[in-house]
Design a protein around this motif. Structure first.
Motif, PDB file in Angstrom:
ATOM      1  N   THR A 261       0.839  -1.200   0.000  1.00 33.57           N
ATOM      2  CA  THR A 261       0.000   0.000   0.000  1.00 33.57           C
ATOM      3  C   THR A 261       0.874   1.251   0.000  1.00 33.57           C
ATOM      4  O   THR A 261       0.583   2.225  -0.694  1.00 33.57           O
TER       5      THR A 261
ATOM      6  N   ALA B 248      -0.013   8.900   6.404  1.00 30.29           N
ATOM      7  CA  ALA B 248      -1.340   9.099   5.813  1.00 30.29           C
ATOM      8  C   ALA B 248      -1.767  10.553   5.950  1.00 30.29           C
ATOM      9  O   ALA B 248      -2.291  11.155   5.001  1.00 30.29           O
TER      10      ALA B 248
ATOM     11  N   LEU C 115       0.027  12.725   3.491  1.00 31.55           N
ATOM     12  CA  LEU C 115      -0.474  12.532   2.122  1.00 31.55           C
ATOM     13  C   LEU C 115      -1.857  13.137   1.951  1.00 31.55           C
ATOM     14  O   LEU C 115      -2.224  13.580   0.870  1.00 31.55           O
ATOM     15  N   GLN C 116      -2.640  13.148   3.030  1.00 36.29           N
ATOM     16  CA  GLN C 116      -4.013  13.630   2.943  1.00 36.29           C
ATOM     17  C   GLN C 116      -4.147  15.084   3.421  1.00 36.29           C
ATOM     18  O   GLN C 116      -5.270  15.583   3.585  1.00 36.29           O
TER      19      GLN C 116
ATOM     20  N   ARG D 222      -3.836  16.506   6.310  1.00 40.37           N
ATOM     21  CA  ARG D 222      -4.604  16.723   7.538  1.00 40.37           C
ATOM     22  C   ARG D 222      -3.662  16.589   8.726  1.00 40.37           C
ATOM     23  O   ARG D 222      -2.508  16.167   8.565  1.00 40.37           O
TER      24      ARG D 222
ATOM     25  N   THR E 103      -7.997   6.702   9.135  1.00 45.24           N
ATOM     26  CA  THR E 103      -8.062   6.323   7.722  1.00 45.24           C
ATOM     27  C   THR E 103      -6.828   5.502   7.410  1.00 45.24           C
ATOM     28  O   THR E 103      -5.845   5.547   8.138  1.00 45.24           O
ATOM     29  N   ASP E 104      -6.887   4.765   6.329  1.00 40.58           N
ATOM     30  CA  ASP E 104      -5.675   4.088   5.893  1.00 40.58           C
ATOM     31  C   ASP E 104      -4.918   4.999   4.926  1.00 40.58           C
ATOM     32  O   ASP E 104      -5.334   6.124   4.646  1.00 40.58           O
ATOM     33  N   LEU E 105      -3.782   4.503   4.444  1.00 41.44           N
ATOM     34  CA  LEU E 105      -2.924   5.322   3.588  1.00 41.44           C
ATOM     35  C   LEU E 105      -3.616   5.750   2.305  1.00 41.44           C
ATOM     36  O   LEU E 105      -3.361   6.830   1.773  1.00 41.44           O
ATOM     37  N   THR E 106      -4.497   4.894   1.805  1.00 39.46           N
ATOM     38  CA  THR E 106      -5.146   5.207   0.531  1.00 39.46           C
ATOM     39  C   THR E 106      -6.236   6.261   0.699  1.00 39.46           C
ATOM     40  O   THR E 106      -6.638   6.894  -0.271  1.00 39.46           O
ATOM     41  N   GLY E 107      -6.707   6.427   1.928  1.00 36.36           N
ATOM     42  CA  GLY E 107      -7.810   7.358   2.146  1.00 36.36           C
ATOM     43  C   GLY E 107      -9.151   6.788   1.715  1.00 36.36           C
ATOM     44  O   GLY E 107     -10.169   7.465   1.763  1.00 36.36           O
TER      45      GLY E 107
END
Lengths: 267, 379
Positions: A34, A153, A156-157, A159, B288-292
């Motif tokens: 992932t 995460a 990357l997002q 937040r 959330t996971d890494l993928t969102g």
């Protein structure tokens, strides 16, 4: 053929450290696919020789600053990184090598090395934040895998990461652990230490070693009183405060306050 | 106790555990783990802490050998029923983002597992469960997970016959004998004659289950002995809390210098709140996971002793430990009454025992009255 959107570029940097925090990333075995699907691992010498030139979207920085070269290099990394996250006790508080901050580096050098003149090192081991602006500091010796993924995460997002700053005791109670101090008289740094490890040591009937540094509201003087009540000498209390996070502000200040050594009192 | 008071022998208690198991309950009862009494799934009398007592004082808990055969010869265990009925981490829902980013597939998780039968619930903890019913079920927004778990749960209360050094249920008027809220209530008799349990029936469901096990009608002597051991237990409380005018005492002491004294000792570690059977504060965590793509919402125990607990835009409302301790004790002993009509403390003493700094709610309340008193020291 349409081109897939470029993945965010991740870099992993090493300073004075044991590599354990970088290894935590490689230990994310179930999540590795992932991770490589979500980011372009652009610079990570511990994992791959392939190097993609900067700038980088996220830089994970392990290790503390201990040499003049490193004090320069961290500025280059900062200038190449959109988000810079420190990982682990070394990068965040100077690490166990910050024990040098309580002694004389010249003396250590003369004792350890046959030719100390070849050695170029700084008097102090300092966290990354003492040199450049840091976007987030992830605690731990080593960092916790789940927290590391959360920080990644969140970067990357775009937040805020959900990293609690309360004590290890919260994790003990949520897990249903029996307090090792109350039920066994075992000294445990849990009450003054930030959560994050999942209360690993108390889950195996050991006292907490403080790997994640001070919690957000540490009452160090009150805690020292409890250690004394459990029969611990101040000399030993200084030792347990000075391990992986020896130079974290709360632990350092308390260890100096109660240190019986003249050298420390003179500081 | 009424005319339908019954008596169970040891075999009868085992039969009761078996009967609850056959009815599909996960039977939870006291057992020994890591040097303490904890609640865990049990299937036999052998799982119970036979002959084990406890020694409790501020920041001190030790098991001891009682030198007898008592199965419930200890006071408040490390935790109440709270972790069973109101778990520390509850998954509220999961979501998955589909191809269209605006669509979120939301699934509310049903409460997991079979219903619980709780054996050995003490009157202080039972009172705390009834408070949670009031707080979590009877207000505008009921906690559906708690409601489901609670509706199915079966409670076998056990009167306390050997209170610990940190117990003060008599002060809070919650014990030591359970007064309702149970399906069955036992009083263990072991000092004279046959090892037996006097059983009071609280509900029809309790009567049904009891009818399946070999219980006999209690004799007048059984009832008298049961009443006597409870009266004796009432006289052996390790602590006392003077409750007269307590609410006004707390409100009048908002600016007391005593809070600084407590704050010099309080480690802001949160243990008191996390062992408290009535503390119900939680926070909601989204992960959330890494993928969102996948997200989960959890409801987790929180504590008014953490800095983040009172964080609102711009900072934490209660930055000092002084203000956090004041908030906690004022809620327990004063504001709770305005909010819910009773004290928020049931006198179980866990906050005293499990505070690593040994801070004692009864001593701090007494200090506010200006009458600091010496605590009873057992050890």
């Amino acid at each position: 053929m349409t081109e897939a959107p470029a993945l965010p570029k991740l870099a992993v940097w090493k300073f004075a450290s044991c590599d354990g925090c970088q290894l935590t990333l490689l230990n994310c075995e179930d999540e590795l696919l992932t991770i490589v699907g979500a980011v372009n691992i652009a610079y990570f010498p511990e994992a791959t020789r392939a190097v993609v030139a900067g700038p980088y979207d996220v830089s994970l920085v392990e290790g503390s600053i201990t040499t003049p070269e490193d004090a320069e290099r961290i500025h280059e990394i900062r200038s190449m990184s959109r988000s810079l996250v420190t990982i682990g006790a070394c990068a965040t508080a100077g690490g166990i090598q910050a024990l040098r901050n309580f002694g004389s580096v010249a003396e250590f050098r003369s004792i350890v090395y046959a030719h100390p003149e070849y050695l170029s090192t700084l008097d102090r081991s300092t966290p990354i934040s003492a040199h450049v602006n840091v976007d987030f500091e992830l605690r731990g010796c080593p960092v916790d895998k789940i927290q590391l993924l959360e920080v990644l995460a969140s970067a990357l997002q775009s937040r805020n990461p959900r990293i609690p700053t309360y004590s290890v005791c919260v994790e003990c109670k949520r897990r249903g652990n029996i307090c090792v101090t109350v039920a066994n008289g075992t000294p445990c740094l849990g009450p003054v230490t930030q959560a994050g490890c999942g209360a690993l040591c108390p889950s195996f009937a050991r006292g907490c070693y403080g790997c994640f540094g001070p919690q957000d509201s540490p009452n160090m003087a009150g805690f020292t009183e409890r250690l004394r009540g459990l029969g611990m000498s101040d000399e030993d209390a200084v030792r347990i405060y000075r391990t992986f996070n020896a130079d974290a502000e709360a632990f350092r200040a308390e260890s100096e306050r109660i240190s019986p050594s003249k050298e420390d009192a003179a500081r | 106790m009424t005319d339908d008071t019954r008596v169970l022998g040891l075999a009868g208690l085992q039969a009761l555990i078996d009967a609850l198991g056959l009815r599909g309950y996960t039977v939870i009862g006291p057992t020994v783990r890591d040097g303490a009494i904890v609640n865990a799934p049990i299937s036999s009398l052998d799982d119970l802490p036979r002959g084990i007592g406890d020694e409790q004082d501020a920041a001190h808990y030790r098991l001891r050998d009682r030198g007898d055969e008592a199965l419930f010869g200890f006071a408040a265990g490390a935790q109440s029923a709270k972790p069973v009925l109101f778990p520390s981490d509850e998954l509220l829902w999961r979501s998955r983002r589909t191809a269209d980013v605006t669509v979120i597939d939301r699934e509310v998780e049903p409460p997991p597992g079979p219903p619980y039968a709780l054996i050995g619930v003490r009157s202080c903890d039972l009172r705390a469960i009834l408070m949670h019913d009031q707080i979590l079920l009877e207000r505008t927004a009921a906690d559906v997970h708690y409601a489901a778990r609670r509706a199915e749960s079966f409670v076998v209360a056990v009167a306390c016959t050997d209170p610990a050094g940190t117990c003060f249920c008599v002060s809070m008027d919650t014990g030591p004998s359970p007064r309702g809220g149970y399906d069955l209530a036992l009083t263990e008799l072991y000092a004279d004659g046959e090892h037996r349990f006097v059983v009071a029936v609280g509900t029809d469901r309790g009567a049904e289950v009891l009818a399946e096990v070999a219980a006999t009608t209690a004799t007048a002597d059984d009832v008298a002995v049961a009443e006597r051991v409870i009266t004796e237990a009432s006289g052996r409380m390790g602590r006392a809390l003077q409750t007269d005018g307590l609410k006004y005492l707390l409100y009048a002491n908002v600016e007391s210098p005593h809070w600084d004294d407590v704050a010099s000792r309080c480690l802001a570690c949160t243990n008191c709140t996390l062992v408290c059977p009535t503390c119900f504060c939680t926070s909601v965590e989204d992960v959330t996971d890494l993928t969102g793509v996948n997200a989960e919402r959890h409801r987790v125990w929180d504590s008014c002793f953490s800095e983040e607990f009172s964080y609102i835009h711009g900072g934490s409302v209660r930055e000092s430990t002084r203000s956090r301790y004041r908030q906690w004790i004022t809620h327990k002993l004063a504001a709770w009454e305005d909010q819910f009509g009773s004290f928020g403390c049931v006198g179980c003493g866990r906050c005293i025992t499990w505070c690593p700094a040994g801070i004692d709610i009864t001593v701090e309340a007494a200090a506010l009255r200006g009458t600091p008193r010496k605590t009873s020291q057992r050890s």
